[in-house]
Design a protein around this motif. Sequence first.
Motif, PDB file in Angstrom:
ATOM      1  N   PHE A 139       5.197 -14.440 -14.912  1.00 27.29           N
ATOM      2  CA  PHE A 139       5.194 -13.582 -16.245  1.00 27.29           C
ATOM      3  C   PHE A 139       6.449 -12.932 -16.255  1.00 27.29           C
ATOM      4  N   PHE A 140       7.210 -12.386 -15.221  1.00 25.58           N
ATOM      5  CA  PHE A 140       8.278 -11.653 -15.196  1.00 25.58           C
ATOM      6  C   PHE A 140       9.313 -11.964 -16.226  1.00 25.58           C
ATOM      7  N   GLU A 141       9.525 -13.278 -16.406  1.00 23.09           N
ATOM      8  CA  GLU A 141      10.585 -14.114 -17.260  1.00 23.09           C
ATOM      9  C   GLU A 141      10.163 -14.131 -18.701  1.00 23.09           C
ATOM     10  N   HIS A 142       8.938 -14.075 -19.171  1.00 25.75           N
ATOM     11  CA  HIS A 142       8.731 -14.100 -20.500  1.00 25.75           C
ATOM     12  C   HIS A 142       9.313 -12.788 -21.320  1.00 25.75           C
ATOM     13  N   PRO A 143       9.882 -13.026 -22.281  1.00 27.92           N
ATOM     14  CA  PRO A 143      10.606 -11.759 -23.113  1.00 27.92           C
ATOM     15  C   PRO A 143       9.485 -11.088 -23.637  1.00 27.92           C
ATOM     16  N   GLY A 144       9.510  -9.552 -23.587  1.00 28.47           N
ATOM     17  CA  GLY A 144       8.622  -8.971 -24.108  1.00 28.47           C
ATOM     18  C   GLY A 144       7.384  -8.564 -23.063  1.00 28.47           C
ATOM     19  N   TRP A 145       7.472  -9.069 -22.004  1.00 27.06           N
ATOM     20  CA  TRP A 145       6.283  -8.801 -20.957  1.00 27.06           C
ATOM     21  C   TRP A 145       6.884  -7.874 -19.858  1.00 27.06           C
ATOM     22  N   ASP A 146       6.292  -6.747 -19.720  1.00 23.27           N
ATOM     23  CA  ASP A 146       6.746  -5.750 -19.064  1.00 23.27           C
ATOM     24  C   ASP A 146       5.739  -5.428 -17.768  1.00 23.27           C
ATOM     25  N   PHE A 147       6.303  -5.458 -16.519  1.00 25.92           N
ATOM     26  CA  PHE A 147       5.440  -5.298 -15.482  1.00 25.92           C
ATOM     27  C   PHE A 147       4.834  -3.886 -15.466  1.00 25.92           C
ATOM     28  N   ASN A 148       5.514  -2.922 -16.147  1.00 26.04           N
ATOM     29  CA  ASN A 148       5.052  -1.783 -15.853  1.00 26.04           C
ATOM     30  C   ASN A 148       4.368  -1.232 -16.930  1.00 26.04           C
ATOM     31  N   ARG A 149       3.795  -2.243 -17.783  1.00 30.47           N
ATOM     32  CA  ARG A 149       2.660  -1.886 -18.740  1.00 30.47           C
ATOM     33  C   ARG A 149       1.493  -2.434 -18.753  1.00 30.47           C
ATOM     34  N   TRP A 150       0.302  -1.825 -19.137  1.00 27.33           N
ATOM     35  CA  TRP A 150      -1.072  -2.510 -18.975  1.00 27.33           C
ATOM     36  C   TRP A 150      -1.255  -3.620 -19.861  1.00 27.33           C
ATOM     37  N   HIS A 151      -1.584  -4.710 -19.274  1.00 30.44           N
ATOM     38  CA  HIS A 151      -1.937  -5.998 -20.006  1.00 30.44           C
ATOM     39  C   HIS A 151      -3.519  -6.309 -19.981  1.00 30.44           C
ATOM     40  N   ASN A 152      -3.754  -6.995 -21.025  1.00 33.14           N
ATOM     41  CA  ASN A 152      -5.387  -7.205 -21.120  1.00 33.14           C
ATOM     42  C   ASN A 152      -5.476  -8.779 -20.689  1.00 33.14           C
ATOM     43  N   VAL A 153      -6.043  -9.176 -19.674  1.00 35.38           N
ATOM     44  CA  VAL A 153      -6.317 -10.391 -19.200  1.00 35.38           C
ATOM     45  C   VAL A 153      -7.054 -11.295 -20.265  1.00 35.38           C
ATOM     46  N   ASP A 154      -7.930 -10.532 -21.054  1.00 39.81           N
ATOM     47  CA  ASP A 154      -8.563 -11.198 -22.056  1.00 39.81           C
ATOM     48  C   ASP A 154      -7.437 -11.846 -23.534  1.00 39.81           C
ATOM     49  N   PHE A 155      -6.232 -11.010 -23.401  1.00 43.88           N
ATOM     50  CA  PHE A 155      -5.421 -11.273 -24.220  1.00 43.88           C
ATOM     51  C   PHE A 155      -4.432 -12.187 -23.753  1.00 43.88           C
ATOM     52  N   ASP A 156      -3.628 -11.874 -22.869  1.00 45.13           N
ATOM     53  CA  ASP A 156      -2.450 -12.792 -22.244  1.00 45.13           C
ATOM     54  C   ASP A 156      -2.603 -13.351 -20.986  1.00 45.13           C
ATOM     55  N   LYS A 157      -3.930 -13.120 -20.460  1.00 43.16           N
ATOM     56  CA  LYS A 157      -4.406 -13.948 -19.236  1.00 43.16           C
ATOM     57  C   LYS A 157      -3.806 -13.189 -17.806  1.00 43.16           C
ATOM     58  N   SER A 158      -2.999 -12.249 -18.192  1.00 38.19           N
ATOM     59  CA  SER A 158      -2.322 -11.741 -16.884  1.00 38.19           C
ATOM     60  C   SER A 158      -3.167 -10.868 -16.194  1.00 38.19           C
ATOM     61  N   GLN A 159      -2.982 -10.888 -14.696  1.00 38.60           N
ATOM     62  CA  GLN A 159      -4.114 -10.176 -14.042  1.00 38.60           C
ATOM     63  C   GLN A 159      -3.304  -9.069 -13.003  1.00 38.60           C
ATOM     64  N   VAL A 160      -2.234  -8.927 -13.235  1.00 35.90           N
ATOM     65  CA  VAL A 160      -1.507  -7.957 -12.139  1.00 35.90           C
ATOM     66  C   VAL A 160      -0.348  -7.267 -13.073  1.00 35.90           C
ATOM     67  N   ASP A 161      -0.369  -5.932 -12.910  1.00 36.44           N
ATOM     68  CA  ASP A 161       0.777  -5.280 -13.301  1.00 36.44           C
ATOM     69  C   ASP A 161       0.807  -3.925 -12.829  1.00 36.44           C
ATOM     70  N   ILE A 162       1.745  -3.176 -12.812  1.00 42.67           N
ATOM     71  CA  ILE A 162       1.756  -1.795 -12.195  1.00 42.67           C
ATOM     72  C   ILE A 162       0.668  -0.690 -12.452  1.00 42.67           C
ATOM     73  N   PRO A 163       0.207  -0.633 -13.655  1.00 49.11           N
ATOM     74  CA  PRO A 163      -0.707   0.126 -13.951  1.00 49.11           C
ATOM     75  C   PRO A 163      -2.100  -0.354 -13.626  1.00 49.11           C
ATOM     76  N   ARG A 164      -2.317  -1.674 -13.330  1.00 49.66           N
ATOM     77  CA  ARG A 164      -3.652  -1.941 -12.880  1.00 49.66           C
ATOM     78  C   ARG A 164      -3.690  -2.164 -11.476  1.00 49.66           C
ATOM     79  N   MET A 165      -2.274  -2.240 -10.851  1.00 50.65           N
ATOM     80  CA  MET A 165      -2.335  -1.978  -9.228  1.00 50.65           C
ATOM     81  C   MET A 165      -2.781  -0.436  -8.982  1.00 50.65           C
ATOM     82  N   GLU A 166      -2.461   0.366  -9.873  1.00 49.88           N
ATOM     83  CA  GLU A 166      -2.900   2.036  -9.763  1.00 49.88           C
ATOM     84  C   GLU A 166      -4.324   1.840  -9.746  1.00 49.88           C
ATOM     85  N   GLN A 167      -4.757   1.293 -11.056  1.00 47.24           N
ATOM     86  CA  GLN A 167      -6.220   1.577 -11.136  1.00 47.24           C
ATOM     87  C   GLN A 167      -7.054   0.743 -10.144  1.00 47.24           C
ATOM     88  N   GLY A 168      -6.802  -0.410  -9.519  1.00 44.52           N
ATOM     89  CA  GLY A 168      -7.326  -1.113  -8.602  1.00 44.52           C
ATOM     90  C   GLY A 168      -7.175  -0.623  -7.022  1.00 44.52           C
TER      91      GLY A 168
END
Length: 399
Positions: A44-73
Amino acid sequence: MFSMLALSLALAATPLQDDPVTPADRLAHEQMLTLDTHLDTPEFFEHPGWDFNRWHNVDFDKSQVDIPRMEQGGLDGGFFVIYTGQGDLTAEGYAKARNAALTRAMWIQRVVAANPEKLAFATTAADAARIAKTGKRFVYQSIENSYPLGEDLSLLKWFYDHGVRMASPVHSRNNQFADSTTGKTRTWGGFSPLGKQWLAEVNRLGMVVDLSHSSDETFDQALALSKTPIILSHSGPKAIFDHPRNLDDDRMRKLAKAGGVMQINSVFLVAYDDNKARGAVQDRQDDWWALSDAEQRKLIADKAVADATDPYAAPDFELFMKSLLHAIKVMGVDHVGIGADWDGGGGVRGMEDISRLPRITARLRKEGFSDTDIEKIWSGNTLRLLKAAEDWAAKNAAK
Ligand SMILES: [Zn+2]
């Protein structure tokens, strides 16, 4: 369209309502050092606009891991994968793959550099606890598929010098080093002569040998040849689902006897549920961050229709736990861990992304495992293997 949007959001929110994680489970989970051995998130890192330090929704962009969710999980860190798909065994194919792998490695460096308050690279077994104590997430790196090395094993040293501490020889098809468990034929009957040199070099450098995706013969040979215990970074028991990517009980026992570890996958628990309409919607999700607001809304609506008309036969959390518990029964708590293939096809109903990981701890406590044993599963067993690889290399090999 609006009602469909509401339906989709309701579906996404449902699992959180019956979450069986108690405050005591949550506290225990927080106090454990946790890692996952196969995070495909660098894709995901190389996708323009995708920021590892922002919360993403698996139902939207399919991503399952980012820093906020590492904290949450409560996920303290893991092995971030430099994955390369298998191409032709030609000079041109090798060059292309090398570029892809170096680009992926560069992106991992960029993302860690861009988040100095949240992330830190880990290269030794001791680093995980040290970094977690500072409140940061630790980033180990691994290679999935050594195809990009071409026939030049000196490149392994380059990856080692840039922090890689785990490597697998092969992915979904046979390559210059070894046979894949999903290869159509057997080219080498295990490792190729170059593959045996690869194995020796991985040992010499002090990396952990990862045999997920390897054929049974490759696995058997690695077990006999590796100087330090091996890992399967994202695999499962064949007893749960008979698939080439899963291991039979006999080999699981041999792996444990040799001191190795199997990290339990959330993929290959059931037959893959292929559906053209749903697949087409999912393909559109790949470009989520490039879509306009209106396109995103349309996509959510279409996804809700696809999900409602032909529900995805995804395995659920119970089946994942059945797989994990079976592995523990066969191999013992010292030889099992977690490698759910997040962002690489992983995720089950009830554990759709890493924010739900405390469920595993809660369920293992309910099964009667001690927090000490659960922490071995979460990190101790993997770190023991990394330490063994480090120690062997320090004693036996000059870098
Ligand atoms: Zn994989």
